[in-house]
Design an enzyme around this catalytic site. Structure first.
Site, PDB file in Angstrom:
ATOM      1  N   GLU A 188       0.960  -1.215  -0.049  1.00 45.88           N
ATOM      2  CA  GLU A 188       0.010   0.039  -0.035  1.00 45.88           C
ATOM      3  C   GLU A 188       0.849   1.345  -0.028  1.00 45.88           C
ATOM      4  O   GLU A 188       0.533   2.306  -0.675  1.00 45.88           O
ATOM      5  CB  GLU A 188      -1.085  -0.116   1.360  1.00 45.88           C
ATOM      6  CG  GLU A 188      -1.897  -1.195   1.312  1.00 45.88           C
ATOM      7  CD  GLU A 188      -1.517  -2.275   2.109  1.00 45.88           C
ATOM      8  OE1 GLU A 188      -0.135  -2.864   1.946  1.00 45.88           O
ATOM      9  OE2 GLU A 188      -2.141  -2.825   2.728  1.00 45.88           O
TER      10      GLU A 188
ATOM     11  N   GLY B  61       8.994 -40.749   3.141  1.00 41.75           N
ATOM     12  CA  GLY B  61       8.125 -41.521   3.836  1.00 41.75           C
ATOM     13  C   GLY B  61       8.128 -41.089   5.339  1.00 41.75           C
ATOM     14  O   GLY B  61       6.925 -40.994   5.661  1.00 41.75           O
TER      15      GLY B  61
ATOM     16  N   GLY C 123      15.504 -37.912  -0.803  1.00 41.38           N
ATOM     17  CA  GLY C 123      14.748 -39.407  -1.384  1.00 41.38           C
ATOM     18  C   GLY C 123      13.575 -40.072  -0.543  1.00 41.38           C
ATOM     19  O   GLY C 123      13.065 -39.362   0.292  1.00 41.38           O
TER      20      GLY C 123
ATOM     21  N   THR D 135      20.566 -38.960  -0.335  1.00 38.36           N
ATOM     22  CA  THR D 135      20.580 -38.255  -1.565  1.00 38.36           C
ATOM     23  C   THR D 135      21.832 -37.563  -1.715  1.00 38.36           C
ATOM     24  O   THR D 135      22.607 -37.471  -2.936  1.00 38.36           O
ATOM     25  CB  THR D 135      19.550 -37.200  -1.517  1.00 38.36           C
ATOM     26  OG1 THR D 135      18.172 -37.802  -1.551  1.00 38.36           O
ATOM     27  CG2 THR D 135      19.415 -36.379  -2.913  1.00 38.36           C
TER      28      THR D 135
ATOM     29  N   ARG E 282      12.293 -23.767  -6.077  1.00 35.45           N
ATOM     30  CA  ARG E 282      13.286 -23.644  -5.251  1.00 35.45           C
ATOM     31  C   ARG E 282      13.658 -21.862  -4.961  1.00 35.45           C
ATOM     32  O   ARG E 282      13.587 -21.634  -4.070  1.00 35.45           O
ATOM     33  CB  ARG E 282      14.762 -24.058  -6.078  1.00 35.45           C
ATOM     34  CG  ARG E 282      15.048 -25.522  -5.912  1.00 35.45           C
ATOM     35  CD  ARG E 282      16.230 -26.093  -6.422  1.00 35.45           C
ATOM     36  NE  ARG E 282      16.445 -27.408  -6.356  1.00 35.45           N
ATOM     37  CZ  ARG E 282      17.155 -28.202  -6.748  1.00 35.45           C
ATOM     38  NH1 ARG E 282      18.392 -27.518  -7.101  1.00 35.45           N
ATOM     39  NH2 ARG E 282      17.310 -29.508  -6.686  1.00 35.45           N
TER      40      ARG E 282
ATOM     41  N   GLU F 168      12.678 -32.469  -0.997  1.00 33.35           N
ATOM     42  CA  GLU F 168      13.045 -32.977  -2.357  1.00 33.35           C
ATOM     43  C   GLU F 168      13.700 -34.627  -2.121  1.00 33.35           C
ATOM     44  O   GLU F 168      14.410 -34.917  -2.819  1.00 33.35           O
ATOM     45  CB  GLU F 168      14.363 -32.249  -3.273  1.00 33.35           C
ATOM     46  CG  GLU F 168      13.433 -31.173  -3.825  1.00 33.35           C
ATOM     47  CD  GLU F 168      14.119 -30.564  -5.039  1.00 33.35           C
ATOM     48  OE1 GLU F 168      14.690 -31.449  -5.820  1.00 33.35           O
ATOM     49  OE2 GLU F 168      14.258 -29.305  -5.269  1.00 33.35           O
TER      50      GLU F 168
ATOM     51  N   ARG G 264      19.238 -22.963 -10.320  1.00 35.20           N
ATOM     52  CA  ARG G 264      19.459 -22.714 -11.612  1.00 35.20           C
ATOM     53  C   ARG G 264      18.404 -22.396 -12.403  1.00 35.20           C
ATOM     54  O   ARG G 264      17.673 -23.371 -13.009  1.00 35.20           O
ATOM     55  CB  ARG G 264      20.466 -23.978 -12.108  1.00 35.20           C
ATOM     56  CG  ARG G 264      21.994 -23.727 -11.594  1.00 35.20           C
ATOM     57  CD  ARG G 264      22.078 -24.614 -10.584  1.00 35.20           C
ATOM     58  NE  ARG G 264      21.925 -25.972 -10.887  1.00 35.20           N
ATOM     59  CZ  ARG G 264      21.956 -27.059  -9.978  1.00 35.20           C
ATOM     60  NH1 ARG G 264      21.832 -26.636  -8.850  1.00 35.20           N
ATOM     61  NH2 ARG G 264      21.958 -28.205 -10.381  1.00 35.20           N
TER      62      ARG G 264
ATOM     63  N   LEU H 284      21.843 -28.258  -4.861  1.00 33.39           N
ATOM     64  CA  LEU H 284      20.578 -27.822  -4.408  1.00 33.39           C
ATOM     65  C   LEU H 284      20.392 -26.283  -4.445  1.00 33.39           C
ATOM     66  O   LEU H 284      19.856 -25.770  -3.743  1.00 33.39           O
ATOM     67  CB  LEU H 284      20.350 -28.198  -2.893  1.00 33.39           C
ATOM     68  CG  LEU H 284      20.595 -29.736  -2.480  1.00 33.39           C
ATOM     69  CD1 LEU H 284      20.525 -29.945  -0.966  1.00 33.39           C
ATOM     70  CD2 LEU H 284      19.522 -30.455  -3.412  1.00 33.39           C
TER      71      LEU H 284
HETATM   72  C1  AOF Z   1       0.020  -5.028   4.534  1.00 35.57           C
HETATM   73  N1  AOF Z   1       0.759  -4.987   3.352  1.00 35.57           N
HETATM   74  O1  AOF Z   1       2.214  -5.451   2.046  1.00 35.57           O
HETATM   75  C2  AOF Z   1       2.230  -6.720   3.874  1.00 35.57           C
HETATM   76  C3  AOF Z   1       1.492  -7.059   5.086  1.00 35.57           C
HETATM   77  O2  AOF Z   1       7.026  -6.560   9.931  1.00 35.57           O
HETATM   78  P1  AOF Z   1       6.086  -5.579   9.098  1.00 35.57           P
HETATM   79  O3  AOF Z   1       6.083  -4.556   9.550  1.00 35.57           O
HETATM   80  O4  AOF Z   1       6.666  -6.027   7.716  1.00 35.57           O
HETATM   81  O5  AOF Z   1       4.579  -6.827   9.199  1.00 35.57           O
HETATM   82  C4  AOF Z   1       4.528  -7.943   8.776  1.00 35.57           C
HETATM   83  C5  AOF Z   1       3.065  -8.391   8.805  1.00 35.57           C
HETATM   84  O6  AOF Z   1       2.314  -7.304   8.179  1.00 35.57           O
HETATM   85  C6  AOF Z   1       2.760  -9.705   8.020  1.00 35.57           C
HETATM   86  O7  AOF Z   1       3.064 -10.891   8.932  1.00 35.57           O
HETATM   87  C7  AOF Z   1       1.344  -9.633   7.663  1.00 35.57           C
HETATM   88  O8  AOF Z   1       0.315  -9.643   8.673  1.00 35.57           O
HETATM   89  C8  AOF Z   1       1.567  -8.015   7.190  1.00 35.57           C
HETATM   90  N2  AOF Z   1       1.883  -8.037   5.866  1.00 35.57           N
HETATM   91  N3  AOF Z   1       0.510  -6.033   5.251  1.00 35.57           N
HETATM   92  O9  AOF Z   1      -1.022  -4.575   4.897  1.00 35.57           O
HETATM   93  C9  AOF Z   1       1.715  -5.638   3.060  1.00 35.57           C
HETATM   94  N4  AOF Z   1       3.096  -7.498   3.565  1.00 35.57           N
HETATM   95 ZN    ZN Z   2       0.887  -2.949   6.004  1.00 29.36          ZN
END
Ligand code: AOF
Ligand code: ZN
Length: 357
Positions: free
Chosen positions: A46, A293, A288, A190, A178, A286, A201, A198
């Protein structure tokens, strides 16, 4: 909202334990700002979008893939900033599962007179953050298993040959997985048989996951690529019975050794807790077969991507993709829910979520 989701998806894999979030600001039929959360500890989606819009934010509608936050984390609350910039309406895909937020972002916006609508493209948006949702609720990594096997479930021939089972399209996709996971985990078997790197790429630069090796007997050679290669961190999971001198030698080589339980084998549940404590929220398993299991028996696999090449290799004793004691009766089998099928070249991939009884 679709554009906001695309912005979020583009950042998949680079926000650590934070969710991916996209935001688009629209005013009088025009986009006036857009943004995505790019890295943990930096501005939320935001804020980027509001910055871009400047004075045009006033009276605009914000389309956000996740409930705007209401807490002071590493950054100040986004809901306060939306209020301050006089955004008129906020359309959100899904609420924030983070208990610090969960609904209070909506409340804050509404109590300041903003119109709030929730649930637009909710399924798509929450799918993007399935690992975040799991981690924030359990503090354990979301485990995605990937296997590549023949139609008869073999991950190598009886002589141990495994290059290659699936084709280039499937293998390239695995490398994007990855990039999208914070860590990758394999068993010592593995490492001893394949000496894998790991790393990720791809034709373009990408992020390497932290390498996690399950090695109860601390057999990892100091000459293995996961030890000598410096492009990614390596963590070895072992037990309290592990040889102290070997442990010191690995630590001296820059490896982190975590002691998980005092049994013969690594306590995998405890291992997941310890990885969670290190802010590892997503883990690509990943194999084995033995580790797959054991993880399955412990109910620790959250999602599976099973690649099948249209080949049958046979071979009594050739290793399979899941090696564990199994069940007497078909009715006790672990079933996959929400199954989808994708094709990669001539290979297929079944994706599903195991249901544990
Ligand atoms: C939002 N907009 O783009 C994201 C949100 O440690 P902070 O301040 O970055 O907060 C992380 C927390 O904020 C995360 O666990 C989730 O609840 C929220 N993420 N919220 O309004 C964003 N990335
Ligand atoms: Zn936020």
């Amino acid at each position: 909202m679709r554009l906001a989701i695309q912005l979020a998806e583009g950042a998949s894999g680079q926000t650590g334990i934070n969710p991916v979030v996209g935001c688009v600001l629209v005013k009088d039929g025009r986009i006036v700002g857009m943004g995505a959360h790019l890295k943990r500890g930096t501005a939320h989606a935001e804020i980027h979008a509001l910055q871009m819009a400047g004075p045009e934010a006033e009276g605009s509608t914000a389309y956000v893939t996740l409930e705007p936050c209401s807490h002071f984390g590493k950054t100040p609350p986004c809901s306060d900033r939306l209020i301050k910039e006089k955004v008129k309406r906020v359309v959100v895909a899904c609420s924030d599962p983070n208990p610090l937020v969960a609904g209070s972002g909506f409340e804050r916006l509404r109590s300041h007179g903003l119109d709030v609508d929730v649930g637009v493209l909710q399924a798509e948006a929450s799918q993007l953050n399935e690992a975040f949702t799991h981690f924030i609720q359990t503090r354990r990594p979301f485990v995605t298993l990937k296997t590549a096997s023949t139609l008869d479930g073999k991950i190598a021939s009886r002589s141990g040959d495994s290059k290659w089972i699936t084709g280039p399209a499937a293998r390239a996709y695995v490398h994007t997985l990855r990039h999208r996971n914070q860590a990758i985990m394999v068993g010592i078997g593995t490492v001893l048989s394949d000496d894998p790197l790991l790393t990720t790429r791809l034709e373009v630069p990408a992020l390497h996951p932290i390498r996690v090796i399950v090695d109860s007997g601390l057999k990892l050679p100091l000459t293995a690529q996961v030890v000598t290669d410096r492009s990614a961190e390596t963590i070895v999971l072992t037990t309290e019975n592990a040889d102290a001198a070997k442990r010191e030698a690995l630590e001296a080589a820059g490896i982190t050794v975590l002691l998980c339980g005092s049994g013969q084998q690594v306590d995998l549940r405890l291992a997941m807790v310890k990885l969670g404590e290190r802010d590892i929220g997503s883990l690509l398993l990943e194999g084995g077969g033995k580790l797959n299991g054991a993880m399955l028996e412990n109910g620790l696999i959250d999602k599976m991507l099973l690649f099948y090449a249209p080949k049958i290799i046979g071979g009594n004793g050739a290793p399979g993709n899941f090696s564990f004691g199994g069940f007497e009766l078909m009715k006790d089998a672990i079933e996959l829910e929400r199954l989808t099928v994708q094709q990669f070249g001539s290979d297929v991939c079944l994706t599903g979520y195991p249901r544990y009884r």
